[in-house]
Design a protein around this motif. Structure first.
Motif, PDB file in Angstrom:
ATOM      1  N   ARG A  30       0.808  -1.211   0.000  1.00 19.63           N
ATOM      2  CA  ARG A  30       0.000   0.000   0.000  1.00 19.63           C
ATOM      3  C   ARG A  30       0.842   1.262   0.000  1.00 19.63           C
ATOM      4  O   ARG A  30       0.340   2.349  -0.301  1.00 19.63           O
ATOM      5  CB  ARG A  30      -0.951  -0.010   1.190  1.00 19.63           C
ATOM      6  CG  ARG A  30      -0.256  -0.012   2.540  1.00 19.63           C
ATOM      7  CD  ARG A  30      -1.252  -0.130   3.669  1.00 19.63           C
ATOM      8  NE  ARG A  30      -2.024  -1.376   3.553  1.00 19.63           N
ATOM      9  CZ  ARG A  30      -2.971  -1.704   4.417  1.00 19.63           C
ATOM     10  NH1 ARG A  30      -3.299  -0.886   5.409  1.00 19.63           N
ATOM     11  NH2 ARG A  30      -3.606  -2.847   4.293  1.00 19.63           N
ATOM     12  N   MET A  70      -3.875   3.488  -8.863  1.00 15.93           N
ATOM     13  CA  MET A  70      -4.519   2.261  -8.384  1.00 15.93           C
ATOM     14  C   MET A  70      -4.024   1.902  -6.982  1.00 15.93           C
ATOM     15  O   MET A  70      -4.800   1.452  -6.134  1.00 15.93           O
ATOM     16  CB  MET A  70      -4.235   1.110  -9.358  1.00 15.93           C
ATOM     17  CG  MET A  70      -4.949   1.184 -10.684  1.00 15.93           C
ATOM     18  SD  MET A  70      -6.736   0.959 -10.552  1.00 15.93           S
ATOM     19  CE  MET A  70      -7.269   2.677 -10.665  1.00 15.93           C
ATOM     20  N   ILE A  71      -2.703   2.105  -6.745  1.00 18.40           N
ATOM     21  CA  ILE A  71      -2.135   1.816  -5.419  1.00 18.40           C
ATOM     22  C   ILE A  71      -2.739   2.728  -4.371  1.00 18.40           C
ATOM     23  O   ILE A  71      -3.055   2.314  -3.250  1.00 18.40           O
ATOM     24  CB  ILE A  71      -0.602   1.954  -5.445  1.00 18.40           C
ATOM     25  CG1 ILE A  71       0.002   0.870  -6.367  1.00 18.40           C
ATOM     26  CG2 ILE A  71      -0.005   1.851  -4.050  1.00 18.40           C
ATOM     27  CD1 ILE A  71       1.488   1.049  -6.620  1.00 18.40           C
ATOM     28  N   ASP A  72      -2.957   3.965  -4.732  1.00 18.43           N
ATOM     29  CA  ASP A  72      -3.501   4.948  -3.792  1.00 18.43           C
ATOM     30  C   ASP A  72      -5.009   4.854  -3.657  1.00 18.43           C
ATOM     31  O   ASP A  72      -5.607   5.560  -2.833  1.00 18.43           O
ATOM     32  CB  ASP A  72      -3.125   6.365  -4.243  1.00 18.43           C
ATOM     33  CG  ASP A  72      -1.613   6.585  -4.244  1.00 18.43           C
ATOM     34  OD1 ASP A  72      -0.912   5.852  -3.506  1.00 18.43           O
ATOM     35  OD2 ASP A  72      -1.140   7.472  -4.993  1.00 18.43           O
ATOM     36  N   LEU A  73      -5.646   4.020  -4.451  1.00 20.42           N
ATOM     37  CA  LEU A  73      -7.112   3.977  -4.460  1.00 20.42           C
ATOM     38  C   LEU A  73      -7.661   3.432  -3.145  1.00 20.42           C
ATOM     39  O   LEU A  73      -8.639   3.951  -2.603  1.00 20.42           O
ATOM     40  CB  LEU A  73      -7.591   3.119  -5.637  1.00 20.42           C
ATOM     41  CG  LEU A  73      -9.098   3.123  -5.894  1.00 20.42           C
ATOM     42  CD1 LEU A  73      -9.610   4.533  -6.167  1.00 20.42           C
ATOM     43  CD2 LEU A  73      -9.433   2.183  -7.052  1.00 20.42           C
ATOM     44  N   LYS A  74      -7.060   2.339  -2.593  1.00 20.37           N
ATOM     45  CA  LYS A  74      -7.461   1.751  -1.312  1.00 20.37           C
ATOM     46  C   LYS A  74      -8.965   1.505  -1.251  1.00 20.37           C
ATOM     47  O   LYS A  74      -9.699   2.177  -0.533  1.00 20.37           O
ATOM     48  CB  LYS A  74      -7.048   2.653  -0.147  1.00 20.37           C
ATOM     49  CG  LYS A  74      -5.539   2.859  -0.058  1.00 20.37           C
ATOM     50  CD  LYS A  74      -5.180   3.804   1.061  1.00 20.37           C
ATOM     51  CE  LYS A  74      -3.666   4.058   1.116  1.00 20.37           C
ATOM     52  NZ  LYS A  74      -3.300   5.005   2.189  1.00 20.37           N
ATOM     53  N   ALA A 117      -6.193  -2.361  -8.212  1.00 20.15           N
ATOM     54  CA  ALA A 117      -6.031  -2.155  -6.763  1.00 20.15           C
ATOM     55  C   ALA A 117      -6.523  -3.375  -5.996  1.00 20.15           C
ATOM     56  O   ALA A 117      -7.542  -3.981  -6.350  1.00 20.15           O
ATOM     57  CB  ALA A 117      -6.783  -0.905  -6.326  1.00 20.15           C
ATOM     58  N   ALA A 166      -1.494  -2.981  -4.982  1.00 19.56           N
ATOM     59  CA  ALA A 166      -2.045  -3.295  -6.299  1.00 19.56           C
ATOM     60  C   ALA A 166      -1.353  -4.514  -6.858  1.00 19.56           C
ATOM     61  O   ALA A 166      -0.278  -4.907  -6.411  1.00 19.56           O
ATOM     62  CB  ALA A 166      -1.877  -2.120  -7.244  1.00 19.56           C
TER      63      ALA A 166
END
Length: 455
Positions: free
Chosen positions: A84, A105-109, A136, A142
């Motif tokens: 994350r 996508m990684i920051d979407l959570k 994600a 992701a």
């Protein structure tokens, strides 16, 4: 450029255009299907890893955060997971770049176990094209899956080359077919051109047109055949007109020459001539000159106005035209003319019809005794001019409207034999008929009939 070359070029261009459209459509459809297949593969592979249906790179001993070894995970794709925090957690088959879209996508959570939709990207790794999918993970971070598109690119390039070859072959085949069809189509046209060249070189309008077809070229050949026949007929008529005119001109010219030579001999000799004889010779000369002038006028009328097929036709009152012609004729002579007219409307040309009526009256005046009246009748679309002269013999009635025709009994009388021929031409132009018969007084009954316009 010849017609054959144009047809070959047209066939080739049509085939090339069709091949290009079909090839482009097929290439686009194939490219879309290949891309969709690759995207579907990447999306399914990412879903399998995320759902635990396929072992993750970390579970297989792939490279961890502590820098462990890279072990192959999937021969068909490169799989990579991130924490994350955006750090690579494990890879299989190589390391994938963290692009801006992947970082998002990684920051979407996503909340709970809900899986967010991923993004597709085209990337390059060490000069080779890849298609990458980033999705994600519910727990954060992701998963990235990439697959080489080299095989797909080779397939599409091969397909494009094949389409190019097919287009060239189709163009060549269509051009060859077009050449054959053009040769077959233009063969009768070349034959028609040869006929036209033969006519131009030899002046022979009787040459045969060797084209028998039922299509447009056959119609052209038939029209050309009709045109040549009309030209042949026209030339024969012109030659006959010249021969007849030369014959008619020879008589007054001979008389003029004789009279002039006689006057010249008298002037050169010592002999004296009486005033009566001189006046008779001069009257003869004047009569022949007037006859020549009349002949020239009638020849011009016959060759131009009375045969003018472009003369406009319109609704006219035939009775008014005849009345006007009779009035003008009455100003030239004292001969009585009895007129019986009824209102008649026809489709015609006023000037031409008045000339025809004038010629009929002039013909009756020439052959009638001075004290005999001329009768003019207009009724039901016909015009009859009747006189009290010697009439027309039954054997001559069929030919009285021919050019230069003069009966045996009238050859010594003035006239060229063209007046009634002009009438026949005018009436024919108006779609009518002429006739010659015997009048109630034993003279000639000459006239014509025209189609009547009702109302």
């Amino acid at each position: 450029m010849t017609l054959r070359s144009r047809l070959v070029l047209l066939f080739g261009l049509v085939a090339l255009s069709v091949s290009a459209v079909v090839g482009a459509s097929s290439y686009r459809a194939t490219s879309s299907e290949v891309a969709a297949s690759t995207d579907e593969f990447l999306e399914e592979r990412a879903a399998d890893v995320a759902d635990g249906n396929r072992e993750s790179p970390v579970g297989r001993g792939g490279r961890r955060d502590n820098g462990g070894p890279d072990l192959p995970f999937d021969p068909d794709a490169i799989v990579q997971t991130t924490t994350r925090q955006g750090e690579v957690n494990g890879t299989s088959g190589g390391e994938l770049p963290i692009t801006d879209a992947a970082q998002r996508m990684i920051d979407l959570k996503p909340n709970g176990n809900r899986r967010a939709s991923g993004v597709f990207e085209d990337i390059t790794i060490e000069g080779e094209s890849y298609r990458m999918y980033t999705q994600a993970l519910p727990g954060g971070g992701a998963i990235q899956v990439a697959r080489s598109t080299a095989e797909d690119d080779d397939l599409l390039q091969s397909l494009l080359s094949r389409f190019g070859v097919i287009a060239l072959v189709a163009t060549a085949a269509a051009s060859l077919i077009g050449w054959g069809l053009a040769r077959r189509t233009t063969r009768p046209l070349r034959r028609l051109a040869d006929v036209a060249a033969t006519v131009a070189d030899t002046g022979d309008f009787s040459v045969d047109v060797p084209v028998e077809r039922s299509d447009e070229i056959g119609t052209l050949a038939a029209s050309m055949r009709t045109m040549l026949e009309a030209l042949e007929t026209s030339r024969e008529q012109q030659q006959r007109l010249v021969q007849d005119a030369s014959h008619e001109l020879r008589t007054p010219l001979t008389s003029l020459r004789v009279n002039v030579e006689m006057l010249d001999r008298i002037e050169r000799s010592t002999a004296e001539i009486s005033a009566e004889d001189r006046a008779a010779v001069l009257d003869a000369i004047a009569s022949e000159v007037a006859e020549l002038g009349s002949l020239f006028d009638e020849l011009i009328d016959l060759a131009t106005d009375s045969d003018d097929r472009e003369a406009p036709l319109e609704l006219v009152r035939l009775d008014e035209i005849v009345t006007r012609a009779v009035a003008r004729w009455g100003q030239r002579t004292d001969r009585p003319i009895a007129v019986t007219v009824e209102a008649v409307t026809v489709n015609g040309n006023e000037a031409m019809l008045e000339r025809a009526v004038t010629n009929l009256i002039g013909n009756a005046h020439k052959f009638s005794p001075p004290d005999e009246p001329i009768e003019v009748v207009v009724r039901d679309g016909f015009v009859a001019v009747r006189d009290g002269g010697p009439g027309i013999a039954a054997a001559d009635r069929e030919r009285v409207f021919d050019r230069f025709h003069r009966a045996e009994t009238t050859r010594s009388m003035p006239g060229s034999g063209l007046g009634l021929a002009i009438v026949a031409k005018i009436v024919d132009h108006h779609g009518g008929e002429v006739w010659a018969a015997e009048s109630d007084r034993g003279g000639a009954d000459v006239g014509f009939t025209l189609p009547v316009v009702s109302g």
